[in-house]
Design a protein around this motif. Structure first.
Motif, PDB file in Angstrom:
ATOM      1  N   TYR A   8     -26.466 -24.646  -0.629  1.00  0.00           N
ATOM      2  CA  TYR A   8     -26.186 -23.363   0.143  1.00  0.00           C
ATOM      3  C   TYR A   8     -27.199 -23.106   0.991  1.00  0.00           C
ATOM      4  CZ  TYR A   8     -23.041 -22.806  -3.914  1.00  0.00           C
ATOM      5  OH  TYR A   8     -22.076 -23.369  -5.130  1.00  0.00           O
ATOM      6  N   GLN A   9     -28.405 -23.087   0.547  1.00  0.00           N
ATOM      7  CA  GLN A   9     -29.834 -22.797   1.390  1.00  0.00           C
ATOM      8  C   GLN A   9     -29.641 -23.397   2.635  1.00  0.00           C
ATOM      9  OE1 GLN A   9     -31.887 -20.115   1.165  1.00  0.00           O
ATOM     10  NE2 GLN A   9     -30.699 -19.466  -0.617  1.00  0.00           N
ATOM     11  N   ILE A  10     -29.657 -24.896   2.433  1.00  0.00           N
ATOM     12  CA  ILE A  10     -29.731 -25.748   3.723  1.00  0.00           C
ATOM     13  C   ILE A  10     -28.396 -25.520   4.604  1.00  0.00           C
ATOM     14  CG2 ILE A  10     -29.321 -28.207   4.418  1.00  0.00           C
ATOM     15  CD1 ILE A  10     -31.026 -28.920   1.612  1.00  0.00           C
ATOM     16  N   ALA A  11     -27.334 -25.367   4.054  1.00  0.00           N
ATOM     17  CA  ALA A  11     -25.977 -24.963   4.987  1.00  0.00           C
ATOM     18  C   ALA A  11     -26.551 -23.748   5.741  1.00  0.00           C
ATOM     19  CB  ALA A  11     -25.020 -24.765   4.187  1.00  0.00           C
ATOM     20  N   ALA A  12     -27.077 -22.706   5.024  1.00  0.00           N
ATOM     21  CA  ALA A  12     -27.527 -21.330   5.845  1.00  0.00           C
ATOM     22  C   ALA A  12     -28.468 -21.904   6.848  1.00  0.00           C
ATOM     23  CB  ALA A  12     -27.887 -20.387   4.858  1.00  0.00           C
ATOM     24  N   GLN A  13     -29.685 -22.781   6.573  1.00  0.00           N
ATOM     25  CA  GLN A  13     -30.518 -22.813   7.540  1.00  0.00           C
ATOM     26  C   GLN A  13     -30.038 -23.638   8.555  1.00  0.00           C
ATOM     27  OE1 GLN A  13     -33.128 -25.137   4.997  1.00  0.00           O
ATOM     28  NE2 GLN A  13     -34.389 -23.300   4.322  1.00  0.00           N
ATOM     29  N   LEU A  14     -29.272 -24.485   8.531  1.00  0.00           N
ATOM     30  CA  LEU A  14     -28.522 -25.183   9.560  1.00  0.00           C
ATOM     31  C   LEU A  14     -27.805 -24.362  10.576  1.00  0.00           C
ATOM     32  CD1 LEU A  14     -27.195 -28.303   7.705  1.00  0.00           C
ATOM     33  CD2 LEU A  14     -29.039 -28.418   9.473  1.00  0.00           C
ATOM     34  N   ALA A  15     -26.987 -23.532  10.024  1.00  0.00           N
ATOM     35  CA  ALA A  15     -26.226 -22.257  10.617  1.00  0.00           C
ATOM     36  C   ALA A  15     -27.328 -21.485  11.530  1.00  0.00           C
ATOM     37  CB  ALA A  15     -25.453 -21.684   9.544  1.00  0.00           C
ATOM     38  N   ALA A  16     -28.323 -21.227  10.735  1.00  0.00           N
ATOM     39  CA  ALA A  16     -29.340 -20.445  11.366  1.00  0.00           C
ATOM     40  C   ALA A  16     -29.870 -21.092  12.618  1.00  0.00           C
ATOM     41  CB  ALA A  16     -30.342 -19.979  10.594  1.00  0.00           C
ATOM     42  N   GLU A  17     -29.795 -22.363  12.640  1.00  0.00           N
ATOM     43  CA  GLU A  17     -30.349 -22.940  13.613  1.00  0.00           C
ATOM     44  C   GLU A  17     -29.429 -23.566  14.616  1.00  0.00           C
ATOM     45  OE1 GLU A  17     -31.903 -26.679  11.831  1.00  0.00           O
ATOM     46  OE2 GLU A  17     -33.449 -25.378  10.407  1.00  0.00           O
ATOM     47  N   ASN A  18     -28.131 -22.871  14.672  1.00  0.00           N
ATOM     48  CA  ASN A  18     -27.023 -23.064  15.391  1.00  0.00           C
ATOM     49  C   ASN A  18     -26.522 -24.657  15.249  1.00  0.00           C
ATOM     50  OD1 ASN A  18     -26.781 -20.431  16.457  1.00  0.00           O
ATOM     51  ND2 ASN A  18     -28.413 -20.906  17.967  1.00  0.00           N
ATOM     52  N   GLU A  92     -35.053 -17.735   8.666  1.00  0.00           N
ATOM     53  CA  GLU A  92     -34.147 -18.522  10.032  1.00  0.00           C
ATOM     54  C   GLU A  92     -33.033 -17.721  10.437  1.00  0.00           C
ATOM     55  OE1 GLU A  92     -35.245 -21.181  11.583  1.00  0.00           O
ATOM     56  OE2 GLU A  92     -36.980 -21.116  10.399  1.00  0.00           O
ATOM     57  N   LEU A  93     -32.507 -17.085   9.404  1.00  0.00           N
ATOM     58  CA  LEU A  93     -31.084 -16.256   9.771  1.00  0.00           C
ATOM     59  C   LEU A  93     -31.597 -15.152  10.509  1.00  0.00           C
ATOM     60  CD1 LEU A  93     -29.292 -16.163   6.001  1.00  0.00           C
ATOM     61  CD2 LEU A  93     -28.463 -17.098   8.227  1.00  0.00           C
ATOM     62  N   LEU A  94     -32.695 -14.283  10.119  1.00  0.00           N
ATOM     63  CA  LEU A  94     -33.165 -13.177  10.944  1.00  0.00           C
ATOM     64  C   LEU A  94     -33.585 -13.593  12.624  1.00  0.00           C
ATOM     65  CD1 LEU A  94     -35.300 -11.561   8.310  1.00  0.00           C
ATOM     66  CD2 LEU A  94     -33.020 -10.598   9.158  1.00  0.00           C
ATOM     67  N   LYS A  95     -34.227 -14.840  12.393  1.00  0.00           N
ATOM     68  CA  LYS A  95     -34.386 -15.304  13.890  1.00  0.00           C
ATOM     69  C   LYS A  95     -33.260 -15.535  14.756  1.00  0.00           C
ATOM     70  CE  LYS A  95     -38.694 -17.891  12.930  1.00  0.00           C
ATOM     71  NZ  LYS A  95     -39.442 -19.364  12.876  1.00  0.00           N
ATOM     72  N   ALA A  96     -32.348 -16.086  13.992  1.00  0.00           N
ATOM     73  CA  ALA A  96     -30.887 -16.392  14.665  1.00  0.00           C
ATOM     74  C   ALA A  96     -30.178 -15.157  15.225  1.00  0.00           C
ATOM     75  CB  ALA A  96     -29.903 -17.424  13.981  1.00  0.00           C
ATOM     76  N   LEU A  98     -31.852 -12.347  15.673  1.00  0.00           N
ATOM     77  CA  LEU A  98     -32.485 -11.504  16.896  1.00  0.00           C
ATOM     78  C   LEU A  98     -32.470 -12.294  18.161  1.00  0.00           C
ATOM     79  CD1 LEU A  98     -36.183 -11.139  15.088  1.00  0.00           C
ATOM     80  CD2 LEU A  98     -34.562  -9.315  16.081  1.00  0.00           C
ATOM     81  N   SER A  99     -32.169 -13.602  18.151  1.00  0.00           N
ATOM     82  CA  SER A  99     -32.173 -14.345  19.359  1.00  0.00           C
ATOM     83  C   SER A  99     -30.440 -14.217  20.095  1.00  0.00           C
ATOM     84  CB  SER A  99     -32.075 -15.967  19.076  1.00  0.00           C
ATOM     85  OG  SER A  99     -31.073 -16.295  18.071  1.00  0.00           O
ATOM     86  N   GLU A 100     -29.669 -13.447  19.223  1.00  0.00           N
ATOM     87  CA  GLU A 100     -28.225 -13.422  19.859  1.00  0.00           C
ATOM     88  C   GLU A 100     -28.411 -12.161  20.809  1.00  0.00           C
ATOM     89  OE1 GLU A 100     -25.696 -12.657  16.365  1.00  0.00           O
ATOM     90  OE2 GLU A 100     -25.898 -14.690  15.848  1.00  0.00           O
TER      91      GLU A 100
END
Length: 100
Positions: A8-18, A92-96, A98-100
Motif C-alpha cells: 500500500y505504501q509503495i502504491a501511494a508513493q508511486l501515485a504521489a510521483e504521478n 511524497e503525497l504532500l509534495k504532490a 503542493l505541486s498541483e
C-alpha cells in the motif's frame, strides 16, 4: 511492517510521483520478494481504497524473549526503514498536493 502495508505504501508513493502503480513497479520497490498473487491482491486492495496506506497500521516485530536470535545491523536497518516508510509516503503525497 506487514507486506500488505508495504505494498500500500509503495502504491501511494508511486501515485504521489504521478506514476500509475503497477505490479511490476511495486515488485521492483519491495524490500523482500513476495508472491505475485499477493502483490496483485495488495494492489487491487489499494486501488479500491487508496487511503488504506494512511489508515492501515504497519507491524513492526520486536524481539520479545532471549530465546530468539539477537538483532543484527541488517535487522535494525530494516526496522528503521519500516518505521520511516509511512513518513516518506506522506511527504511524497504532500509534495504532490503542493505541486498541483
Amino acid at each position: 511492517m506487514s507486506s500488505d502495508h508495504e505494498i500500500y505504501q509503495i502504491a501511494a508513493q508511486l501515485a504521489a510521483e504521478n506514476k500509475t502503480p503497477t505490479v511490476a513497479l511495486i515488485k521492483a520497490r519491495l524490500s523482500q520478494s513476495l508472491p505475485l498473487a499477493r502483490v496483485i491482491k495488495g494492489l487491487q486492495t489499494w486501488q479500491n481504497n487508496p487511503k488504506i496506506a494512511e489508515t492501515s497500521k504497519p507491524e513492526i516485530k520486536i524481539q520479545k524473549n532471549s530465546n530468539e536470535k539477537p538483532f543484527t545491523l541488517t535487522d535494525v536497518e530494516l526496522l528503521i526503514k519500516q518505521a520511516i516508510a509511512p513518513l516518506q509516503a506522506e511527504i511524497e503525497l504532500l509534495k504532490a498536493k503542493l505541486s498541483e
